[in-house]
Write an enzyme that holds these catalytic residues in place. Structure first.
Site, PDB file in Angstrom:
ATOM      1  N   ASN A  73       0.863  -1.176   0.000  1.00 38.35           N
ATOM      2  CA  ASN A  73       0.000   0.000   0.000  1.00 38.35           C
ATOM      3  C   ASN A  73       0.902   1.230   0.000  1.00 38.35           C
ATOM      4  O   ASN A  73       1.547   1.533   0.997  1.00 38.35           O
ATOM      5  CB  ASN A  73      -0.875  -0.029   1.265  1.00 38.35           C
ATOM      6  CG  ASN A  73      -1.642   1.264   1.471  1.00 38.35           C
ATOM      7  OD1 ASN A  73      -1.793   2.063   0.542  1.00 38.35           O
ATOM      8  ND2 ASN A  73      -2.127   1.482   2.688  1.00 38.35           N
ATOM      9  N   LYS A 114       0.058   4.265  -0.152  1.00 35.06           N
ATOM     10  CA  LYS A 114      -0.576   5.434   0.475  1.00 35.06           C
ATOM     11  C   LYS A 114      -0.432   6.664  -0.440  1.00 35.06           C
ATOM     12  O   LYS A 114      -0.427   6.510  -1.654  1.00 35.06           O
ATOM     13  CB  LYS A 114       0.031   5.694   1.855  1.00 35.06           C
ATOM     14  CG  LYS A 114       0.087   4.438   2.725  1.00 35.06           C
ATOM     15  CD  LYS A 114       0.372   4.741   4.143  1.00 35.06           C
ATOM     16  CE  LYS A 114       0.660   3.439   4.879  1.00 35.06           C
ATOM     17  NZ  LYS A 114       0.332   3.504   6.277  1.00 35.06           N
ATOM     18  N   HIS A 126      -9.357   0.860   4.962  1.00 34.41           N
ATOM     19  CA  HIS A 126      -8.070   1.026   5.654  1.00 34.41           C
ATOM     20  C   HIS A 126      -8.274   1.948   6.863  1.00 34.41           C
ATOM     21  O   HIS A 126      -9.053   2.900   6.810  1.00 34.41           O
ATOM     22  CB  HIS A 126      -7.044   1.622   4.683  1.00 34.41           C
ATOM     23  CG  HIS A 126      -5.651   1.604   5.220  1.00 34.41           C
ATOM     24  ND1 HIS A 126      -5.194   2.528   6.132  1.00 34.41           N
ATOM     25  CD2 HIS A 126      -4.617   0.746   5.009  1.00 34.41           C
ATOM     26  CE1 HIS A 126      -3.936   2.252   6.446  1.00 34.41           C
ATOM     27  NE2 HIS A 126      -3.559   1.168   5.775  1.00 34.41           N
ATOM     28  N   GLU A 153      -6.635   4.328   7.992  1.00 35.98           N
ATOM     29  CA  GLU A 153      -6.410   5.760   7.745  1.00 35.98           C
ATOM     30  C   GLU A 153      -7.643   6.399   7.107  1.00 35.98           C
ATOM     31  O   GLU A 153      -7.948   7.566   7.338  1.00 35.98           O
ATOM     32  CB  GLU A 153      -5.157   5.956   6.876  1.00 35.98           C
ATOM     33  CG  GLU A 153      -3.896   5.701   7.696  1.00 35.98           C
ATOM     34  CD  GLU A 153      -2.688   5.254   6.902  1.00 35.98           C
ATOM     35  OE1 GLU A 153      -2.694   5.347   5.661  1.00 35.98           O
ATOM     36  OE2 GLU A 153      -1.723   4.779   7.537  1.00 35.98           O
ATOM     37  N   GLU A 187      -5.126  -5.359  10.579  1.00 38.42           N
ATOM     38  CA  GLU A 187      -4.115  -4.324  10.765  1.00 38.42           C
ATOM     39  C   GLU A 187      -4.383  -3.588  12.077  1.00 38.42           C
ATOM     40  O   GLU A 187      -5.185  -2.646  12.110  1.00 38.42           O
ATOM     41  CB  GLU A 187      -4.179  -3.318   9.613  1.00 38.42           C
ATOM     42  CG  GLU A 187      -3.914  -3.920   8.257  1.00 38.42           C
ATOM     43  CD  GLU A 187      -3.340  -2.883   7.316  1.00 38.42           C
ATOM     44  OE1 GLU A 187      -2.223  -3.079   6.855  1.00 38.42           O
ATOM     45  OE2 GLU A 187      -4.005  -1.864   7.068  1.00 38.42           O
ATOM     46  N   GLY A 228       2.621   1.952  10.731  1.00 39.51           N
ATOM     47  CA  GLY A 228       3.559   3.068  10.591  1.00 39.51           C
ATOM     48  C   GLY A 228       4.272   3.438  11.878  1.00 39.51           C
ATOM     49  O   GLY A 228       4.897   4.491  11.968  1.00 39.51           O
ATOM     50  N   SER A 241       3.645  -2.461  10.219  1.00 34.73           N
ATOM     51  CA  SER A 241       5.112  -2.451  10.346  1.00 34.73           C
ATOM     52  C   SER A 241       5.755  -3.778   9.948  1.00 34.73           C
ATOM     53  O   SER A 241       6.700  -4.227  10.595  1.00 34.73           O
ATOM     54  CB  SER A 241       5.525  -2.042  11.761  1.00 34.73           C
ATOM     55  OG  SER A 241       5.064  -0.734  12.045  1.00 34.73           O
TER      56      SER A 241
HETATM   57  C1  PEP Z   1      -0.586  -0.058   5.909  1.00 35.80           C
HETATM   58  O1  PEP Z   1      -0.546   1.059   5.435  1.00 35.80           O
HETATM   59  O2  PEP Z   1      -1.520  -0.816   5.634  1.00 35.80           O
HETATM   60  C2  PEP Z   1       0.496  -0.479   6.801  1.00 35.80           C
HETATM   61  C3  PEP Z   1       0.430  -1.664   7.355  1.00 35.80           C
HETATM   62  O3  PEP Z   1       1.541   0.390   6.994  1.00 35.80           O
HETATM   63  P1  PEP Z   1       2.992   0.066   7.634  1.00 35.80           P
HETATM   64  O4  PEP Z   1       3.479  -1.206   7.009  1.00 35.80           O
HETATM   65  O5  PEP Z   1       3.826   1.248   7.287  1.00 35.80           O
HETATM   66  O6  PEP Z   1       2.795  -0.095   9.112  1.00 35.80           O
END
Ligand code: PEP
Length: 254
Positions: free
Chosen positions: A11, A13, A98, A100, A170, A176, A216
């Protein structure tokens, strides 16, 4: 892992201009083109880069995904993008719900539900994202939060609709932040999600649905996560922006 083919999804973003996205996609294709047999690979660039990146990945083992969609096919919805438009830009997957989007754009479970429906109607593979916040985990609400997100997100669907569904667990506190759920923590949740699918849609769907972990994920923790019986892949944010790093994650079993 039954017969579920692993999926490593990136992803991107709100990162990368068209030319940057094309450059990363070109490098990635070279680095992962040996994976055609074992692992599904997907990248989700921003909307503006979908069509140019589609030209790069078309003949490779890398599939294209989008990060969001709107549930109507067309109309006066300024700024929105429909599933038909995503298909026409070369997308096979779409990330839906997601954290976010839920957090910054007020996306509700009801909206998520309509988006999944629109994706399925247009033969896009939906990746439904669910996850609890740090506060919800601390107050021991993780399971009830996930229960609500999955039940509402999949409300009114029947088994046949969901054959391609992918779920991404997630935990919001791990996105992040550099904090990853331990492989045992993630496995416990994945098993819970699988048992929810079994209760609502039966054994076959629960056994065939791919459940990804996201939060992460990096080259040094992916193998341990992927060794868990109910973790079928990863949704990768930050670490998917660099082709070398993402390629190491894709090669988790090498
Ligand atoms: C994501 O954006 O779905 C995500 C898991 O981000 P990150 O790997 O940076 O934690």
């Amino acid at each position: 892992m039954e017969n579920r083919r692993p999926l490593i999804a990136g992803n991107w973003k709100m990162f990368k201009t068209c030319s940057e996205a094309v450059e990363v996609a070109e490098q990635l294709v070279k680095l992962v083109n040996d994976m055609t047999d074992g692992v599904d690979v997907m990248i989700a660039p921003p909307f503006t880069a979908l069509a140019p990146v589609s030209d790069i990945v078309r003949k490779s083992c890398v599939s294209l995904g989008a990060q969001n969609l709107f549930w109507e096919n067309e109309g006066a919805y300024t700024g929105e993008i429909s599933s038909a438009m995503l298909v026409s830009a070369g997308c096979r997957y779409v990330i839906i719900g997601h954290s976010e989007r839920r957090q910054y754009f007020g996306e509700t479970d009801e909206a998520v539900n309509k988006k999944i429906m629109a994706a399925i109607k247009n033969d896009l593979i939906p990746i439904l994202c669910v996850g609890e916040s740090e506060k919800e985990r601390e107050s021991k609400d993780t399971f009830s939060v996930l229960d609500k997100q999955v039940k509402n997100g999949l409300k009114d669907f029947v088994l046949d609709d969901l054959k391609t569904l992918v779920i991404a667990y997630e935990p919001v506190w791990a996105i992040g932040t550099g904090k990853t759920a331990t492989s045992d923590q993630a496995q416990e949740i994945h098993l819970f999600l699988r048992s929810m699918l079994e209760k609502s849609f039966g054994n076959m769907l629960s056994k065939s649905t791919r459940i990804l972990y996201g939060g992460s994920v990096k080259p040094d923790n992916v193998s341990e996560l992927m060794a868990m019986p109910d973790i079928d892949g990863a949704l990768v944010g930050g670490a998917s922006l660099d082709p070398e790093t993402f390629s190491k994650i894709v090669h988790f079993n090498k």
